[in-house]
Design a protein around this motif. Structure first.
Motif, mmCIF file in Angstrom:
data_model
loop_
_atom_site.group_PDB
_atom_site.id
_atom_site.type_symbol
_atom_site.label_atom_id
_atom_site.label_comp_id
_atom_site.label_asym_id
_atom_site.label_seq_id
_atom_site.Cartn_x
_atom_site.Cartn_y
_atom_site.Cartn_z
ATOM 1 N N HIS A 114 37.331 -39.580 53.805
ATOM 2 C CA HIS A 114 37.123 -38.213 54.264
ATOM 3 C C HIS A 114 35.997 -37.969 54.456
ATOM 4 C CE1 HIS A 114 37.938 -33.841 54.307
ATOM 5 N NE2 HIS A 114 38.547 -34.076 55.334
ATOM 6 N N GLU A 115 35.047 -38.106 52.985
ATOM 7 C CA GLU A 115 33.694 -37.687 52.838
ATOM 8 C C GLU A 115 32.868 -38.600 54.084
ATOM 9 O OE1 GLU A 115 29.848 -37.314 50.006
ATOM 10 O OE2 GLU A 115 32.005 -38.059 49.174
ATOM 11 N N ILE A 116 32.927 -39.840 53.993
ATOM 12 C CA ILE A 116 32.413 -40.732 55.045
ATOM 13 C C ILE A 116 32.334 -40.150 56.437
ATOM 14 C CG2 ILE A 116 32.108 -42.933 55.856
ATOM 15 C CD1 ILE A 116 33.112 -44.104 53.099
ATOM 16 N N HIS A 117 33.785 -39.816 56.648
ATOM 17 C CA HIS A 117 33.910 -39.348 58.144
ATOM 18 C C HIS A 117 33.262 -38.166 58.486
ATOM 19 C CE1 HIS A 117 36.131 -37.823 61.872
ATOM 20 N NE2 HIS A 117 36.220 -36.652 60.885
ATOM 21 N N ARG A 124 46.318 -44.671 44.409
ATOM 22 C CA ARG A 124 45.203 -45.410 44.702
ATOM 23 C C ARG A 124 44.868 -45.054 46.316
ATOM 24 N NH1 ARG A 124 47.551 -50.754 43.815
ATOM 25 N NH2 ARG A 124 48.891 -51.169 45.454
ATOM 26 N N ALA A 125 45.791 -44.969 47.182
ATOM 27 C CA ALA A 125 45.539 -44.340 48.465
ATOM 28 C C ALA A 125 44.974 -43.156 48.792
ATOM 29 C CB ALA A 125 46.782 -44.546 49.360
ATOM 30 N N LEU A 126 45.367 -42.091 47.793
ATOM 31 C CA LEU A 126 44.618 -40.927 47.750
ATOM 32 C C LEU A 126 43.311 -40.998 47.218
ATOM 33 C CD1 LEU A 126 47.677 -38.838 46.254
ATOM 34 C CD2 LEU A 126 46.567 -38.445 48.458
ATOM 35 N N ALA A 127 42.833 -41.917 46.544
ATOM 36 C CA ALA A 127 41.539 -42.045 46.172
ATOM 37 C C ALA A 127 40.791 -42.807 47.319
ATOM 38 C CB ALA A 127 41.349 -43.220 44.886
ATOM 39 N N TYR A 128 41.169 -43.788 47.990
ATOM 40 C CA TYR A 128 40.455 -44.129 49.269
ATOM 41 C C TYR A 128 40.542 -43.163 50.124
ATOM 42 C CZ TYR A 128 39.650 -49.012 47.889
ATOM 43 O OH TYR A 128 39.429 -49.916 47.190
ATOM 44 N N VAL A 134 33.105 -30.681 42.120
ATOM 45 C CA VAL A 134 34.505 -31.105 42.487
ATOM 46 C C VAL A 134 34.654 -32.791 42.645
ATOM 47 C CG1 VAL A 134 36.226 -31.238 44.330
ATOM 48 C CG2 VAL A 134 35.168 -29.146 43.756
ATOM 49 N N ARG A 135 33.626 -33.359 43.129
ATOM 50 C CA ARG A 135 33.338 -34.971 42.985
ATOM 51 C C ARG A 135 33.130 -35.313 41.416
ATOM 52 N NH1 ARG A 135 32.334 -38.536 46.702
ATOM 53 N NH2 ARG A 135 33.898 -37.358 47.747
ATOM 54 N N ILE A 185 31.317 -46.525 44.663
ATOM 55 C CA ILE A 185 31.212 -45.857 45.885
ATOM 56 C C ILE A 185 31.042 -44.354 46.137
ATOM 57 C CG2 ILE A 185 32.306 -45.847 48.495
ATOM 58 C CD1 ILE A 185 33.129 -48.622 47.753
ATOM 59 N N LEU A 186 32.284 -43.775 45.313
ATOM 60 C CA LEU A 186 32.507 -42.348 45.376
ATOM 61 C C LEU A 186 31.200 -41.686 44.590
ATOM 62 C CD1 LEU A 186 36.062 -41.881 44.138
ATOM 63 C CD2 LEU A 186 35.106 -40.977 46.362
ATOM 64 N N ALA A 187 30.701 -42.162 43.617
ATOM 65 C CA ALA A 187 29.401 -41.664 43.129
ATOM 66 C C ALA A 187 28.115 -41.908 44.082
ATOM 67 C CB ALA A 187 29.046 -42.476 41.855
#
Length: 174
Positions: free
Chosen positions: A161-164, A152-156, A122-123, A33-35
């Motif tokens: 944050h990006e999606i928002h 793991r919460a920080l990863a989510y 950064v990503r 998802i992050l990628a």
């Protein structure tokens, strides 16, 4: 070596403020998802181009370029917190004021392509960090901005944050 699955964090693993971000993250492999987000945001920014990068939808709001700079700044901070928590560092970590960071970042003096490339870098670093963590590290707890949080919460939070902010760009800037 197989990757560790990153389960969605429970509500008690982060401050309720971040539920807005965590709830935005779709089901699936978080690293994928992050990628995918990185690629999608990159395509969107290329479509926006330099001519529209300085647009503000209202007085006092950030420009598109500043939003991208904010994404980089925030992700660096969230990833640093994630690193410290994952490594078992129990030192409480301070908050940060994004309203100070954005002007100090001087993103408006740079081309959008440069700010976008920085976000991609950064990503990439975030993906490398998270991808190297095991289940125990991802489940570790620390304190950031006065509240308990797991790695793991920080990863989510990073993903949400990006999606928002990409949704804000699409809805209010384009």
């Amino acid at each position: 070596m197989p990757r560790t699955a990153i389960p969605r964090p429970a509500a008690g693993e982060y401050h309720a403020y971040y539920d807005t971000y965590v709830s935005e993250v779709p089901e699936g492999d978080l690293l994928e998802i992050l990628a995918e987000l990185r690629e999608g945001t990159g395509r969107l920014l290329a479509e926006i181009g330099e001519a529209r990068a300085g647009h503000r939808y209202a007085p006092g709001k950030w420009t598109i370029r500043e939003i991208v700079g904010h994404l980089s700044d925030s992700e660096r901070i969230f990833a640093y917190r994630l690193l410290r928590v994952a490594r078992g560092d129990a030192t409480p970590l301070p908050g940060f004021d994004e309203q100070q960071y954005v002007p100090a970042g001087e993103f408006e003096r740079r081309p959008l392509a440069d700010v976008a490339a920085e976000f991609r870098a950064v990503r990439d670093a975030t993906l490398a960090l998270i991808g190297g963590l095991g289940a125990a590290a991802l489940a570790r707890r620390g304190v950031a901005n006065g509240s308990p949080v797991t790695a793991r919460a920080l990863a989510y939070i990073i993903a949400g944050h990006e999606i928002h902010h990409v949704r804000v760009i699409r809805e209010r800037y384009l």
